[in-house]
Design an enzyme around this catalytic site. Structure first.
Site, PDB file in Angstrom:
ATOM      1  N   HIS A 237      -7.649   0.063  -5.917  1.00  0.00           N
ATOM      2  CA  HIS A 237      -7.969  -0.488  -4.922  1.00  0.00           C
ATOM      3  C   HIS A 237      -8.356  -1.908  -5.312  1.00  0.00           C
ATOM      4  O   HIS A 237      -9.450  -2.482  -5.104  1.00  0.00           O
ATOM      5  CB  HIS A 237      -8.744   0.229  -3.808  1.00  0.00           C
ATOM      6  CG  HIS A 237      -8.516  -0.280  -2.443  1.00  0.00           C
ATOM      7  ND1 HIS A 237      -7.710  -1.460  -2.080  1.00  0.00           N
ATOM      8  CD2 HIS A 237      -8.772   0.012  -1.190  1.00  0.00           C
ATOM      9  CE1 HIS A 237      -7.742  -1.470  -0.532  1.00  0.00           C
ATOM     10  NE2 HIS A 237      -8.302  -0.589  -0.250  1.00  0.00           N
TER      11      HIS A 237
ATOM     12  N   ARG B 215       0.714  -1.184  -0.066  1.00  0.00           N
ATOM     13  CA  ARG B 215      -0.013  -0.025   0.120  1.00  0.00           C
ATOM     14  C   ARG B 215       0.848   1.243  -0.069  1.00  0.00           C
ATOM     15  O   ARG B 215       1.620   1.493   1.031  1.00  0.00           O
ATOM     16  CB  ARG B 215      -0.986   0.089   1.293  1.00  0.00           C
ATOM     17  CG  ARG B 215      -1.618   1.438   1.334  1.00  0.00           C
ATOM     18  CD  ARG B 215      -2.389   1.505   2.415  1.00  0.00           C
ATOM     19  NE  ARG B 215      -3.903   0.410   2.024  1.00  0.00           N
ATOM     20  CZ  ARG B 215      -5.101   0.754   2.705  1.00  0.00           C
ATOM     21  NH1 ARG B 215      -5.052   1.432   3.659  1.00  0.00           N
ATOM     22  NH2 ARG B 215      -5.978  -0.048   2.207  1.00  0.00           N
TER      23      ARG B 215
ATOM     24  N   ASP C 282     -17.237   6.616  -0.690  1.00  0.00           N
ATOM     25  CA  ASP C 282     -16.061   6.651  -0.328  1.00  0.00           C
ATOM     26  C   ASP C 282     -15.775   7.840   0.695  1.00  0.00           C
ATOM     27  O   ASP C 282     -16.738   8.473   0.343  1.00  0.00           O
ATOM     28  CB  ASP C 282     -14.991   6.376  -1.318  1.00  0.00           C
ATOM     29  CG  ASP C 282     -13.626   5.761  -0.784  1.00  0.00           C
ATOM     30  OD1 ASP C 282     -13.419   5.914   0.268  1.00  0.00           O
ATOM     31  OD2 ASP C 282     -12.766   5.784  -1.615  1.00  0.00           O
TER      32      ASP C 282
ATOM     33  N   CYS D 245     -16.698   1.643   1.011  1.00  0.00           N
ATOM     34  CA  CYS D 245     -15.673   0.996   1.228  1.00  0.00           C
ATOM     35  C   CYS D 245     -15.009   0.890   2.751  1.00  0.00           C
ATOM     36  O   CYS D 245     -14.258   0.004   3.415  1.00  0.00           O
ATOM     37  CB  CYS D 245     -14.344   0.866   0.289  1.00  0.00           C
ATOM     38  SG  CYS D 245     -14.009   2.603   0.306  1.00  0.00           S
TER      39      CYS D 245
HETATM   40  N1   CP Z   1     -10.983  -0.127   2.770  1.00  0.00           N
HETATM   41  C1   CP Z   1      -9.852  -0.175   3.221  1.00  0.00           C
HETATM   42  O1   CP Z   1      -9.044  -0.476   2.520  1.00  0.00           O
HETATM   43  O2   CP Z   1      -9.731   0.048   4.673  1.00  0.00           O
HETATM   44  P1   CP Z   1      -8.181   0.259   5.458  1.00  0.00           P
HETATM   45  O3   CP Z   1      -7.693   1.608   4.929  1.00  0.00           O
HETATM   46  O4   CP Z   1      -8.799   0.388   6.972  1.00  0.00           O
HETATM   47  O5   CP Z   1      -7.478  -0.865   4.959  1.00  0.00           O
END
Ligand code: CP
Length: 358
Positions: free
Chosen positions: A139, A112, A245, A288
């Protein structure tokens, strides 16, 4: 001797558009199988002794916990590797060298980080699959779980008949702040859904991305549609899922940034009970997470009967199990080969200890 990385693009999970429709549907089916086993109290050790390196330079709750739990439940292990505790970055080891080193030790790497290009470059030098754990542009692991959630919510509806309405920002060229949306419209194009951009015009998918949508849709040949509206009520009676989001990054954005976005989005693009009541009784409300209660979605809807928010969050676990299996599974070595190596090594160590009087 050094060998060059030999992986193909779809040996990694970098960009949702790298997959064929058939591959994507197979991953969804794998999620469902693993979830069924989980609900029957069965964990399948498909990844015994495998290791996933998880590199983060941003905070995470769902992605971190779901990948780590998935690896443990599958019989493997996950290592949490924060950029700030590694020799990586400006004035440190290059990302290329980091990829060369870490990928010789683990079986797959999840990353990430903000820049999609960093993840793409890492994959070029990695000897093992690289999984995009969220960049500012995409994502993919989140959206696999979202599509699983949609499949479960409307099990009889073909993806080609599903109508998905994004609420707010889906223009990466505006504030670069819609990674999940970037993956979602790609998958909508792949699976033939109708994708509605509902928001102020400046937050509609940019022209460059519209071209990508149509390229993916054409390659897939499932008749995907892309619609635009500034009015949340224009299509609501046809919509199967709304998707929101977070409107700003948690704890990381200035008051100016928040103020400007709130000025554009609140109250018009908030999912509230009046909008839900105008929709189909089966309307699924998605987000999400993490999100801001009473901003993107009112608490009444967030906790109400149309909310899929926590099903989505749980489905991260089942999706991550499928992703780890899809990209890391390899034929188990035979018991005879295991016994051969174990025997040879034990004999050597025992003889060495005896010779050395240890
Ligand atoms: N939706 C999501 O990726 O949540 P986090 O940032 O908590 O990993």
């Amino acid at each position: 001797m050094r060998t060059q990385p030999h992986l193909k693009r779809n040996d990694h999970m970098l960009d949702d558009a790298d997959f064929t429709r058939e591959e994507y549907l197979a991953m969804i089916e794998l999620c469902q199988m693993l979830k069924r086993a989980h609900y029957q109290g069965v964990q399948v050790p498909l990844l015994k002794d495998k290791v996933l390196g998880m590199m983060f330079d941003q905070p995470s709750t769902r992605t971190r916990v779901s990948f780590e739990t998935a690896m443990t439940k599958l019989g493997g292990h996950a290592e949490f590797l924060e950029f700030k505790t590694l020799h990586v970055g400006e004035d440190h080891e290059t990302m290329r060298d980091t990829a060369e080193v870490i990928s010789r030790m683990v079986d797959a790497i999840m990353i990430r980080t903000a820049e999609q290009q960093v993840i793409e470059d890492f994959a070029k030098y990695s000897y093992v699959p690289v999984i995009n754990g969220c960049s500012l542009d995409m994502h993919p692991s989140q959206v696999l779980c979202d599509v699983l959630t949609m499949r479960e919510h409307l099990p009889e509806t073909p993806f080609e008949d599903m109508v998905f309405m994004n609420m707010g920002d889906c223009n990466r060229a505006y504030d670069r702040f819609c990674p999940t949306q970037g993956s979602m419209w790609r998958v909508a194009a792949l699976l033939g859904m109708t994708y509605i951009c509902c928001g102020p015009k400046e937050m509609w998918i940019c022209e460059e991305d519209q071209q990508v949508f149509w390229e993916v849709a054409e390659r897939s040949g499932r008749g995907a549609k892309l619609l635009f509206t500034e009015d949340p009520y224009e299509y609501i009676d046809q919509v199967d899922f709304t998707f929101s989001d977070a409107w700003w990054y948690h704890g990381a954005e200035s008051d100016d940034f928040k103020g400007r976005r709130l000025g554009l989005l609140l109250p018009k693009y908030q999912v509230n009970q009046a909008l839900v009541d105008a929709g189909k009784p089966t309307l699924g409300v998605m987000h999400c997470l993490p999100g801001f209660r009473d901003f993107e979605i009112t608490s009444e809807v967030w906790d109400g009967p149309n909310s899929l928010l926590f099903e989505e969050a749980e489905n991260r676990l089942h999706a991550e199990k499928a992703i780890c299996t899809w990209f890391m599974y390899g034929q188990q070595k035979s018991a005879a080969l295991q016994a051969y190596h174990q025997g040879a090594i034990e004999d050597f160590v025992n003889e060495s200890f005896a010779k050395l009087g240890k």
